[in-house]
Design a protein around this motif. Structure first.
Motif, PDB file in Angstrom:
ATOM      1  N   LEU A  93       0.833  -1.199   0.000  1.00 43.58           N
ATOM      2  CA  LEU A  93       0.000   0.000   0.000  1.00 43.58           C
ATOM      3  C   LEU A  93       0.875   1.259   0.000  1.00 43.58           C
ATOM      4  N   LEU A  94       1.901   1.248   0.833  1.00 45.32           N
ATOM      5  CA  LEU A  94       2.784   2.411   0.911  1.00 45.32           C
ATOM      6  C   LEU A  94       3.584   2.590  -0.381  1.00 45.32           C
ATOM      7  N   GLY A  95       3.906   1.486  -1.022  1.00 47.52           N
ATOM      8  CA  GLY A  95       4.606   1.555  -2.310  1.00 47.52           C
ATOM      9  C   GLY A  95       3.751   2.266  -3.350  1.00 47.52           C
ATOM     10  N   ILE A  96       2.453   1.921  -3.375  1.00 43.63           N
ATOM     11  CA  ILE A  96       1.525   2.597  -4.306  1.00 43.63           C
ATOM     12  C   ILE A  96       1.472   4.089  -3.980  1.00 43.63           C
ATOM     13  N   CYS A  97       1.351   4.353  -2.682  1.00 41.32           N
ATOM     14  CA  CYS A  97       1.260   5.731  -2.208  1.00 41.32           C
ATOM     15  C   CYS A  97       2.494   6.543  -2.647  1.00 41.32           C
ATOM     16  N   LEU A  98       3.649   5.946  -2.482  1.00 44.11           N
ATOM     17  CA  LEU A  98       4.901   6.637  -2.807  1.00 44.11           C
ATOM     18  C   LEU A  98       5.001   6.910  -4.312  1.00 44.11           C
ATOM     19  N   ARG A  99       4.548   5.942  -5.114  1.00 38.46           N
ATOM     20  CA  ARG A  99       4.579   6.161  -6.577  1.00 38.46           C
ATOM     21  C   ARG A  99       3.646   7.301  -6.965  1.00 38.46           C
ATOM     22  N   GLU A 100       2.482   7.364  -6.318  1.00 39.59           N
ATOM     23  CA  GLU A 100       1.546   8.468  -6.570  1.00 39.59           C
ATOM     24  C   GLU A 100       2.193   9.805  -6.216  1.00 39.59           C
ATOM     25  N   ILE A 101       2.843   9.815  -5.063  1.00 38.65           N
ATOM     26  CA  ILE A 101       3.486  11.053  -4.602  1.00 38.65           C
ATOM     27  C   ILE A 101       4.588  11.464  -5.580  1.00 38.65           C
ATOM     28  N   ARG A 102       5.340  10.487  -6.049  1.00 36.35           N
ATOM     29  CA  ARG A 102       6.436  10.791  -6.981  1.00 36.35           C
ATOM     30  C   ARG A 102       5.904  11.448  -8.250  1.00 36.35           C
ATOM     31  N   SER A 103       4.770  10.937  -8.745  1.00 31.66           N
ATOM     32  CA  SER A 103       4.266  11.516  -9.993  1.00 31.66           C
ATOM     33  C   SER A 103       3.539  12.840  -9.761  1.00 31.66           C
ATOM     34  N   ARG A 104       2.902  12.991  -8.605  1.00 27.17           N
ATOM     35  CA  ARG A 104       2.121  14.215  -8.384  1.00 27.17           C
ATOM     36  C   ARG A 104       2.926  15.348  -7.754  1.00 27.17           C
ATOM     37  N   HIS A 105       4.000  15.011  -7.072  1.00 25.89           N
ATOM     38  CA  HIS A 105       4.744  16.041  -6.332  1.00 25.89           C
ATOM     39  C   HIS A 105       6.243  15.962  -6.648  1.00 25.89           C
ATOM     40  N   PRO A 106       6.610  16.144  -7.908  1.00 28.35           N
ATOM     41  CA  PRO A 106       8.032  16.000  -8.264  1.00 28.35           C
ATOM     42  C   PRO A 106       8.936  17.037  -7.585  1.00 28.35           C
ATOM     43  N   ARG A 107       8.327  18.157  -7.158  1.00 33.39           N
ATOM     44  CA  ARG A 107       9.144  19.228  -6.550  1.00 33.39           C
ATOM     45  C   ARG A 107       9.775  18.784  -5.229  1.00 33.39           C
ATOM     46  N   ILE A 108       9.185  17.770  -4.599  1.00 41.46           N
ATOM     47  CA  ILE A 108       9.777  17.251  -3.359  1.00 41.46           C
ATOM     48  C   ILE A 108      11.239  16.877  -3.594  1.00 41.46           C
ATOM     49  N   PHE A 109      11.484  16.216  -4.731  1.00 39.32           N
ATOM     50  CA  PHE A 109      12.832  15.708  -4.991  1.00 39.32           C
ATOM     51  C   PHE A 109      13.794  16.844  -5.325  1.00 39.32           C
ATOM     52  N   ASP A 110      13.266  17.899  -5.952  1.00 41.36           N
ATOM     53  CA  ASP A 110      14.110  19.075  -6.209  1.00 41.36           C
ATOM     54  C   ASP A 110      14.561  19.687  -4.888  1.00 41.36           C
ATOM     55  N   ARG A 111      13.632  19.795  -3.952  1.00 44.64           N
ATOM     56  CA  ARG A 111      13.966  20.430  -2.670  1.00 44.64           C
ATOM     57  C   ARG A 111      14.889  19.543  -1.833  1.00 44.64           C
ATOM     58  N   LEU A 112      14.746  18.246  -1.969  1.00 46.50           N
ATOM     59  CA  LEU A 112      15.632  17.344  -1.222  1.00 46.50           C
ATOM     60  C   LEU A 112      17.068  17.422  -1.722  1.00 46.50           C
ATOM     61  N   GLY A 113      17.241  17.724  -2.999  1.00 47.32           N
ATOM     62  CA  GLY A 113      18.592  17.862  -3.561  1.00 47.32           C
ATOM     63  C   GLY A 113      19.413  16.610  -3.319  1.00 47.32           C
ATOM     64  N   SER A 114      20.592  16.776  -2.747  1.00 47.22           N
ATOM     65  CA  SER A 114      21.494  15.637  -2.547  1.00 47.22           C
ATOM     66  C   SER A 114      20.968  14.672  -1.481  1.00 47.22           C
ATOM     67  N   HIS A 115      19.961  15.089  -0.729  1.00 50.16           N
ATOM     68  CA  HIS A 115      19.447  14.222   0.343  1.00 50.16           C
ATOM     69  C   HIS A 115      18.498  13.141  -0.181  1.00 50.16           C
ATOM     70  N   THR A 116      18.247  13.123  -1.501  1.00 48.65           N
ATOM     71  CA  THR A 116      17.427  12.028  -2.049  1.00 48.65           C
ATOM     72  C   THR A 116      18.125  10.683  -1.844  1.00 48.65           C
ATOM     73  N   GLY A 117      19.420  10.725  -1.627  1.00 45.61           N
ATOM     74  CA  GLY A 117      20.157   9.471  -1.431  1.00 45.61           C
ATOM     75  C   GLY A 117      20.195   9.007   0.018  1.00 45.61           C
ATOM     76  N   LYS A 118      19.549   9.733   0.900  1.00 46.36           N
ATOM     77  CA  LYS A 118      19.605   9.396   2.328  1.00 46.36           C
ATOM     78  C   LYS A 118      18.553   8.344   2.700  1.00 46.36           C
ATOM     79  N   ARG A 119      18.792   7.684   3.835  1.00 45.43           N
ATOM     80  CA  ARG A 119      17.809   6.723   4.378  1.00 45.43           C
ATOM     81  C   ARG A 119      17.243   7.317   5.666  1.00 45.43           C
ATOM     82  N   TYR A 120      15.946   7.510   5.659  1.00 45.99           N
ATOM     83  CA  TYR A 120      15.278   8.115   6.818  1.00 45.99           C
ATOM     84  C   TYR A 120      14.536   7.037   7.603  1.00 45.99           C
ATOM     85  N   GLY A 121      14.730   7.010   8.899  1.00 46.09           N
ATOM     86  CA  GLY A 121      13.956   6.123   9.752  1.00 46.09           C
ATOM     87  C   GLY A 121      12.793   6.892  10.355  1.00 46.09           C
ATOM     88  N   LEU A 122      11.573   6.466  10.038  1.00 50.28           N
ATOM     89  CA  LEU A 122      10.380   7.122  10.573  1.00 50.28           C
ATOM     90  C   LEU A 122       9.775   6.182  11.608  1.00 50.28           C
TER      91      LEU A 122
END
Lengths: 168, 325
Positions: free
Chosen positions: A18-47
């Motif tokens: 379910l979360l995988g589907i959610c993340l794919r939706e977010i990736r297509s609808r909110h591409p600006r997230i990745f621009d703002r993350l910049g080099s931190h797209t390569g990080k691993r976050y523990g939530l």
């Protein structure tokens, strides 16, 4: 908390899908997230929702973002954000201010602070609504299920206790 | 009095417009602005679109280009000025005299505000900026009492703007070297005070320990409200005991001072917090919009409504009332 009870006994795989589907939706609808993350797209976050017997490892890679559901966070994540599930969700949909949650000690953060700040700012700007995105694929059932989920994870009393939120 | 609100992202700017801002200040995503945080600020396209959005609602946008340009690399600051003018910024907020000179010579019609980072805290200093560069407004440092603000406002030929809420610098702004001492980076040159890359948090038996560079800044007991790890608000061990030597970790809240600030004839009231989330922006802006309406209508102004959003979960009127004198 019913969500906590359910997550203790249910297998993690359906949630992960379910979360995988959610993340794919977010990736297509909110591409600006990745621009703002910049080099931190390569990080691993523990939530780490402290009121649930599970946690998430988020890898917000631009081309292949991934979230893994785990019972406990593995060592080696770059940054950890821990707190009640409703606080973590409230930070993403703009209901709660992350700094205020930190001041009140409702969330704990450790690890790479640049990565944490970048993620917070990227998500805050995106207006991503994780609950809505996670049920969007359900079509006509999305709205009632979203309402049900909101009632489960964010009881109104929590917002009042926090002294923060969208009101005022 | 104009309500000047912060925005660190386009979404925050939209929320500030909706919450009742008269003007919004923001900056480009580089070291030309004093809130150069990861994931924050505006690229050129976002700035242009955001200014257009604000203008549709009659809200002004002030672009902060308020760090000090480095010798040998002034082009970054000049380009920021040119681009902000092209994006139709209503004013530029500038601290560096070299950048001000560039604005005055290259874009003489562009409205110029003197940033708080310039630390213009007396009439002579302000007069210099007005006469040399045509500055129309000065943002006063947070080291002045309200009577001092009133006296300055009477004496100068430009508008004055003061902070009413948010993070409180206790040092003379634009001159503070504490962050630079601890981390090699400062708000003045790099746009970051206590940069995230130099911060560490650790939980120890329920206590929260915060560190900046090689310095332990604070240890918060279990349940005690936390604060940013800045040296000026650190808890120090001395021969006199353990405590806050410079300033308690608290946010400025000048709600109760609004009538006096109006009497002092300040033109604009500024909310700090471009680095904060949309929840903060919306709540603080709405609260002060309601407070200003209450002031206008002669009704009592509700106070202490924003403690939950404040650093250390407590507030102060800071230098506005110099109770220590």
């Amino acid at each position: 908390m019913p969500v906590a009870l359910a997550s203790r006994v249910l297998p993690l795989l359906p949630l992960q899908l379910l979360l995988g589907i959610c993340l794919r939706e977010i990736r297509s609808r909110h591409p600006r997230i990745f621009d703002r993350l910049g080099s931190h797209t390569g990080k691993r976050y523990g939530l780490d929702p402290t009121d649930l017997p599970l946690a998430f490892v988020l890898e917000p890679r631009r081309m292949n973002p991934r979230v893994t559901v785990v019972r406990t966070l593995p060592p080696g994540v770059d940054a950890r954000i821990a707190g009640p599930l409703s606080a973590l969700i409230g930070m993403t949909d703009g209901s709660y201010d992350g700094d205020a949650l930190f001041f009140s000690r409702d969330i704990q953060i450790d690890g790479d602070m640049e990565a944490v700040v970048a993620l917070r700012n990227a998500i805050d700007d995106s207006r991503v609504d994780f609950l809505a995105e996670s049920v969007a694929w359900l079509g006509p059932l999305a709205t009632p299920i979203e309402r049900l989920l909101r009632g489960l994870v964010a009881p109104p009393s929590f917002r009042q206790e926090m002294g923060v939120g969208g009101g005022g | 009095m104009e309500l000047i609100c912060p925005a660190g992202t386009p979404a925050a700017l939209h929320d500030a417009v909706g919450a009742g801002a008269d003007a919004i200040y923001c900056g480009f995503n580089d070291e030309t602005n004093a809130r150069n945080f990861p994931g924050l600020n505006f690229n050129r396209e976002e700035m242009r679109d955001s200014i257009a959005h604000a203008h549709r609602y009659g809200v002004k946008v002030l672009v902060a280009i308020n760090t000090f340009a480095r010798a040998g690399n002034v082009d970054l600051w000049r380009r920021a000025v040119d681009d902000a003018v092209e994006c139709e910024a209503d004013a530029l907020i500038v601290a560096d005299v070299g950048v001000m000179d560039y604005v005055a010579r290259t874009h003489p019609q562009q409205r110029l505000h003197v940033s708080v980072q310039a630390a213009a805290a007396n009439p002579d200093s302000i007069r210099f900026y007005v006469e040399s560069f045509g500055a129309k407004r000065v943002v006063l440092p947070r080291v002045l009492s309200v009577p001092e603000i009133a006296a300055i406002t009477r004496e100068v030929d430009c508008e004055t703007e003061v902070f009413i809420f948010g993070g409180l610098c206790v040092m003379e702004e634009g001159r503070c070297s504490l962050s630079s001492y601890a981390t090699g980076k400062s708000p003045n040159m790099d746009g970051v005070c206590s940069p995230a890359g130099a911060i560490q948090y650790r939980e120890e038996n329920g206590a929260l320990i915060s560190r900046l560079g090689n310095f332990t800044i604070n240890k918060f007991a279990k349940g005690e409200a936390a604060a940013y790890p800045t040296l000026c608000k650190g808890r120090y061990q001395t021969d006199e005991g353990c405590g806050y030597l410079f300033e308690d970790p608290a946010s400025l809240d000048a709600t109760t001072m609004l009538p006096e600030l109006r009497k002092a004839k300040v033109s604009a009231l500024k909310i700090e917090g471009r680095q904060r989330g949309r929840a903060y922006i919306e709540r603080v802006v709405k609260t002060f919009r309601h407070a200003l309406i209450a002031l206008e209508e002669g009704r009592p102004i509700p106070a202490d409504e924003l403690n939950g959003l404040s650093e250390g979960q407590s507030t102060t009127v800071g230098a506005y009332k110099k109770t220590w004198r």
